[in-house]
Every structure is written in C-alpha cells, then in structure tokens.
Design a protein around this motif. Structure first.
Motif, PDB file in Angstrom:
ATOM      1  N   GLN A  20      54.448  61.996 -19.195  1.00 44.36           N
ATOM      2  CA  GLN A  20      55.092  60.747 -19.587  1.00 44.36           C
ATOM      3  C   GLN A  20      55.213  59.809 -18.385  1.00 44.36           C
ATOM      4  N   PRO A  21      54.792  58.532 -18.488  1.00 44.47           N
ATOM      5  CA  PRO A  21      54.900  57.597 -17.364  1.00 44.47           C
ATOM      6  C   PRO A  21      56.347  57.390 -16.927  1.00 44.47           C
ATOM      7  N   VAL A  22      56.525  57.113 -15.641  1.00 47.30           N
ATOM      8  CA  VAL A  22      57.850  56.837 -15.080  1.00 47.30           C
ATOM      9  C   VAL A  22      57.923  55.333 -14.848  1.00 47.30           C
ATOM     10  N   LEU A  23      58.516  54.592 -15.782  1.00 45.86           N
ATOM     11  CA  LEU A  23      58.488  53.125 -15.711  1.00 45.86           C
ATOM     12  C   LEU A  23      59.846  52.495 -15.980  1.00 45.86           C
ATOM     13  N   ASP A  24      60.937  53.200 -15.687  1.00 41.34           N
ATOM     14  CA  ASP A  24      62.248  52.587 -15.878  1.00 41.34           C
ATOM     15  C   ASP A  24      62.416  51.422 -14.904  1.00 41.34           C
ATOM     16  N   GLY A  25      62.941  50.320 -15.386  1.00 43.28           N
ATOM     17  CA  GLY A  25      63.163  49.141 -14.559  1.00 43.28           C
ATOM     18  C   GLY A  25      61.926  48.299 -14.311  1.00 43.28           C
ATOM     19  N   HIS A  26      60.801  48.642 -14.932  1.00 49.84           N
ATOM     20  CA  HIS A  26      59.558  47.926 -14.625  1.00 49.84           C
ATOM     21  C   HIS A  26      59.593  46.474 -15.103  1.00 49.84           C
ATOM     22  N   LEU A  27      60.276  46.222 -16.202  1.00 48.84           N
ATOM     23  CA  LEU A  27      60.381  44.849 -16.687  1.00 48.84           C
ATOM     24  C   LEU A  27      61.088  43.974 -15.648  1.00 48.84           C
ATOM     25  N   LEU A  28      62.137  44.511 -15.033  1.00 47.18           N
ATOM     26  CA  LEU A  28      62.840  43.766 -13.990  1.00 47.18           C
ATOM     27  C   LEU A  28      61.961  43.596 -12.755  1.00 47.18           C
ATOM     28  N   ASP A  29      61.167  44.616 -12.445  1.00 48.82           N
ATOM     29  CA  ASP A  29      60.259  44.515 -11.300  1.00 48.82           C
ATOM     30  C   ASP A  29      59.259  43.380 -11.486  1.00 48.82           C
ATOM     31  N   LEU A  30      58.704  43.256 -12.696  1.00 50.38           N
ATOM     32  CA  LEU A  30      57.714  42.209 -12.945  1.00 50.38           C
ATOM     33  C   LEU A  30      58.326  40.822 -12.763  1.00 50.38           C
ATOM     34  N   GLU A  31      59.578  40.682 -13.171  1.00 50.00           N
ATOM     35  CA  GLU A  31      60.260  39.404 -12.960  1.00 50.00           C
ATOM     36  C   GLU A  31      60.541  39.172 -11.477  1.00 50.00           C
ATOM     37  N   GLY A  32      60.827  40.254 -10.748  1.00 50.93           N
ATOM     38  CA  GLY A  32      61.169  40.133  -9.336  1.00 50.93           C
ATOM     39  C   GLY A  32      59.983  39.850  -8.430  1.00 50.93           C
ATOM     40  N   LEU A  33      58.766  39.987  -8.947  1.00 51.25           N
ATOM     41  CA  LEU A  33      57.575  39.728  -8.120  1.00 51.25           C
ATOM     42  C   LEU A  33      57.564  38.310  -7.561  1.00 51.25           C
ATOM     43  N   ARG A  34      58.094  37.356  -8.334  1.00 54.87           N
ATOM     44  CA  ARG A  34      58.028  35.943  -7.919  1.00 54.87           C
ATOM     45  C   ARG A  34      58.821  35.690  -6.650  1.00 54.87           C
ATOM     46  N   THR A  35      59.870  36.463  -6.403  1.00 56.61           N
ATOM     47  CA  THR A  35      60.749  36.203  -5.255  1.00 56.61           C
ATOM     48  C   THR A  35      60.599  37.247  -4.155  1.00 56.61           C
ATOM     49  N   MET A  36      59.593  38.109  -4.253  1.00 54.32           N
ATOM     50  CA  MET A  36      59.394  39.127  -3.224  1.00 54.32           C
ATOM     51  C   MET A  36      58.984  38.502  -1.903  1.00 54.32           C
ATOM     52  N   GLY A  37      59.517  39.037  -0.805  1.00 48.97           N
ATOM     53  CA  GLY A  37      59.163  38.565   0.523  1.00 48.97           C
ATOM     54  C   GLY A  37      58.920  39.729   1.458  1.00 48.97           C
ATOM     55  N   PRO A  38      58.616  39.476   2.717  1.00 50.50           N
ATOM     56  CA  PRO A  38      58.305  40.540   3.682  1.00 50.50           C
ATOM     57  C   PRO A  38      59.445  41.515   3.905  1.00 50.50           C
ATOM     58  N   ASP A  39      60.676  41.106   3.615  1.00 49.64           N
ATOM     59  CA  ASP A  39      61.822  41.985   3.857  1.00 49.64           C
ATOM     60  C   ASP A  39      62.391  42.601   2.568  1.00 49.64           C
ATOM     61  N   THR A  40      61.743  42.353   1.448  1.00 50.40           N
ATOM     62  CA  THR A  40      62.190  42.942   0.185  1.00 50.40           C
ATOM     63  C   THR A  40      61.958  44.447   0.202  1.00 50.40           C
ATOM     64  N   LEU A  41      62.989  45.218  -0.088  1.00 52.32           N
ATOM     65  CA  LEU A  41      62.871  46.669  -0.069  1.00 52.32           C
ATOM     66  C   LEU A  41      62.315  47.198  -1.396  1.00 52.32           C
ATOM     67  N   VAL A  42      61.387  48.126  -1.273  1.00 52.04           N
ATOM     68  CA  VAL A  42      60.812  48.799  -2.431  1.00 52.04           C
ATOM     69  C   VAL A  42      60.779  50.291  -2.134  1.00 52.04           C
ATOM     70  N   ARG A  43      60.470  51.074  -3.143  1.00 47.03           N
ATOM     71  CA  ARG A  43      60.295  52.519  -2.956  1.00 47.03           C
ATOM     72  C   ARG A  43      59.284  53.035  -3.963  1.00 47.03           C
ATOM     73  N   ARG A  44      58.660  54.161  -3.603  1.00 48.45           N
ATOM     74  CA  ARG A  44      57.777  54.819  -4.553  1.00 48.45           C
ATOM     75  C   ARG A  44      58.624  55.441  -5.657  1.00 48.45           C
ATOM     76  N   ARG A  45      58.146  55.331  -6.897  1.00 54.20           N
ATOM     77  CA  ARG A  45      58.919  55.862  -8.020  1.00 54.20           C
ATOM     78  C   ARG A  45      59.067  57.377  -7.893  1.00 54.20           C
ATOM     79  N   ALA A  46      60.289  57.846  -8.056  1.00 51.49           N
ATOM     80  CA  ALA A  46      60.551  59.280  -8.000  1.00 51.49           C
ATOM     81  C   ALA A  46      59.835  59.974  -9.153  1.00 51.49           C
ATOM     82  N   GLU A  47      59.361  61.179  -8.894  1.00 51.94           N
ATOM     83  CA  GLU A  47      58.723  62.044  -9.900  1.00 51.94           C
ATOM     84  C   GLU A  47      57.358  61.537 -10.355  1.00 51.94           C
TER      85      GLU A  47
END
Length: 354
Positions: A256-283
């Motif tokens: 099963q894909p691990v995609l919780d919060g992905h809708l919010l991530d897609l919206e957040g792409l517009r404001t991402m910058g060099p200091d925006t923190l991200v992480r690899r999806r757990a599991e």
C-alpha cells in the motif's frame, strides 16, 4: 485495536461498501445485498447487519488496513520484511456461533485473536500450496476428523500455511480476530513471466502447430519434437537475474502506498525554498538502479528516471533519517539544482514537507 474500536468502525462504516460483509449459512455475502431487500433499503443497512449478528452471523471487515492506520502501518512494515503484500481482515462472531464453514485460504494467514476466544479445528488438506484459482471443494461428507483442535484466546497468534483446511466457533462470549493475509511472489509467477518474455522476443514461440496434426500421428510426433526444442530454448531466451529483478518490482507494487499529507505537500510546492525542511516518508520502500545513461528510482509502483550525475545527492536524500533542506544537501549540484530535485521528489510522493 479494541472491541470498542471495532464498535466505532462498525457504526461509521458505509453499508454500501462491498468490503463490509456478513456470513450467512457459512457463506460471505456483501451487506449491501442483504440490506437492499430489507425495510428501508441500504439506508437502514446497519440495523439489518445487527439483526443478522444477533441471530448468529459473523461480521467481516475486508481490507481493514485501509481504514485503520495502525493496521495499515503493521501491514506496510510486514510487507517490507517479507517482500510480499499484506492485507488485514477482521471477523466479529457472536457468542457460540461459527462463521465460515470449513475451507482453506489460497494465501498464508496470521490469525491475531483480539477479543474473546475461539475454538479452532484444523483438518487434513487435500492440496499442498493451492494457487489462487484452486478454491476448496468441501466433500459431501465433510472435511473429516480434525487433526488439531485448540482455543485461541485474546493475545494469541496463529500461523496457517496456505491450503490449511479449518473452521472455528466462538466460545461463551463474542470473538474478534484479525487475519493478516500474506501475498508473496510465487515461483509459478516468475516462470510464467519467463515464458511470456520468450514469446514476446522470438517468433518461433508464436507459430502454429502443423496443419492437420490432430489427425496425423506423424505430424503429432514432429510437433512433440518441436515443443521439446522450444521448451529447452526458453532458458536461453531469458535471464534469471532480470526475472528476479522484475519479481522484486512486483513485490514493491504489492504494498500500500504511503501518501498521507500528500495533498498538502502539492499545495506547499509553490512556497518551497532552499531552507524548507522535508523528510523521506517513513516506511516507504524504494529501489535505485542504473538505467543506461541515468538512474531509475522505483517506489509506489512507478519508476522515476533521473540523470546519473545527481546520484550522490539522490542517495543522500534516500538515506537521510532526519529532516533536511536543499541548503543542507552536499554535492556537485548548486542550491537551486538541489531544490529542483527535492521539489520533484515531493511532487512524486517520496519526500514530504515537515
């Protein structure tokens, strides 16, 4: 998962879903079919379900891992350990009742007793390791005498290999157990894949048998000799390593894909910058391999192809356990290039915003 949790799941379930079933006379029937003929139709389906339960029917929650996150997390982790698909069903049986009649499953099963207890009977199995299309045919005189009988109590775990004939009856109180079905990649699937690839690559496998062979013993003999040659040549037409790699891809897709919060991530792409923190999806399970001039990153049943020159940065992102930003990644790419890579992996669902 507690008995109260299941009560809540039941009260908020859609009775129109085919994943909610009841066992009537030993057979699973979608609740929506039972509710359609009841008073009020599907809108009164929950009362129809409880009426059946009160009369001794078992309630079956199919694919419960898709609706209960702890079970989903358990299935994803087991899937990574076993390189196999996992699915969770739950069975709620009233006191003193039997659910399904004697049968076997065409996949391995772990049984987790959650509430109450159940008396299990295991029988001689007519077929070893049955495939998915080989369903159990109950003999007219029943499955015979049990070879093992025992009670599972809350907290107990049982493993049943594929093809184990069984049935079970709840004791003095209601019983709730969860089944974890294991869906591995079979050697038969790999061998069929080998034959399919040979057929695609060589027209000899796609030719017809000799005209008139059905009535000519001589032509049948020639056909048998040709078939022997074709079967012997299959091994030379395919590469075992490639077949195992394809099997590995199939194992990753069965999770099963691990995609919780992905809708919010897609919206957040517009404001991402060099200091925006991200992480690899757990599991999340992934595989990185070289693909000609580039690299192929496989996850969630898809392949993302990227330039080979960014492999060092890519491996950093994949191996990072803590959140990071584009500015913190090291390598030959400049900050803007790292941000482009991170944005791509957020968009594809491998990374998520912190």
């Amino acid at each position: 998962m507690t008995f109260r949790d299941v009560d809540h799941i039941l009260s908020t379930s859609s009775v129109r879903s085919s994943e909610l079933k009841v066992v009537v006379n030993g057979q699973e029937i979608p609740l929506v079919e039972m509710a359609a003929s009841g008073p009020g139709g599907p809108s009164n389906g929950l009362e129809v379900l409880y009426d059946l339960y009160r009369k001794g029917s078992t309630v079956v929650f199919k694919f419960l891992h898709e609706r209960w996150e702890p079970l989903g997390r358990l299935c994803r982790r087991l899937s990574g350990e076993f390189s196999a698909g996992f699915q969770a069903n739950a069975y709620l049986t009233p006191a003193g009742a039997q659910g399904l009649s004697s049968h076997y499953d065409t996949h391995d099963v772990f049984v987790l007793q959650v509430w109450g207890s159940k008396h299990w009977r295991l029988y001689e199995s007519p077929e070893e390791l049955p495939l998915q299309n080989r369903h159990y045919r109950r003999p007219a005189d029943g499955p015979g005498a049990p070879v093992r009988e025992f009670d599972l109590k809350a907290g107990d775990l049982m493993y049943m290999p594929r093809g184990t004939v069984h049935d079970a009856t709840s004791n003095e109180e209601a019983s709730l157990h969860i089944t974890l079905g294991v869906l591995p990649v079979l050697w038969s699937t790999v061998l069929k894949d080998a034959l399919d690839r040979a057929i695609e690559s060589d027209p000899r496998y796609r030719a017809s048998l000799p005209p008139g062979f059905a009535l000519d013993p001589g032509l049948r003999g020639e056909a048998a000799a040709t078939l022997a040659e074709l079967l012997a040549s299959v091994a030379a037409a395919v590469h075992p390593r490639d077949l195992v790699e394809r099997a590995a891809s199939r194992a990753l897709v069965g999770r099963q894909p691990v995609l919780d919060g992905h809708l919010l991530d897609l919206e957040g792409l517009r404001t991402m910058g060099p200091d925006t923190l991200v992480r690899r999806r757990a599991e999340l399970l992934w595989s990185l391999s070289h693909d000609g001039p580039g690299v192929s990153l496989e996850f969630h049943g898809k392949v993302v192809r990227l330039p080979a020159r960014i492999e060092p940065e890519l491996r950093q992102l994949l191996s990072a356990d803590a959140p990071f930003s584009a500015r913190q990644v090291t390598g030959a790419l400049d900050v803007e290039g790292r941000l482009v890579l991170i944005r791509r992996l957020v968009q594809e669902g491998l990374l998520t915003l912190v």
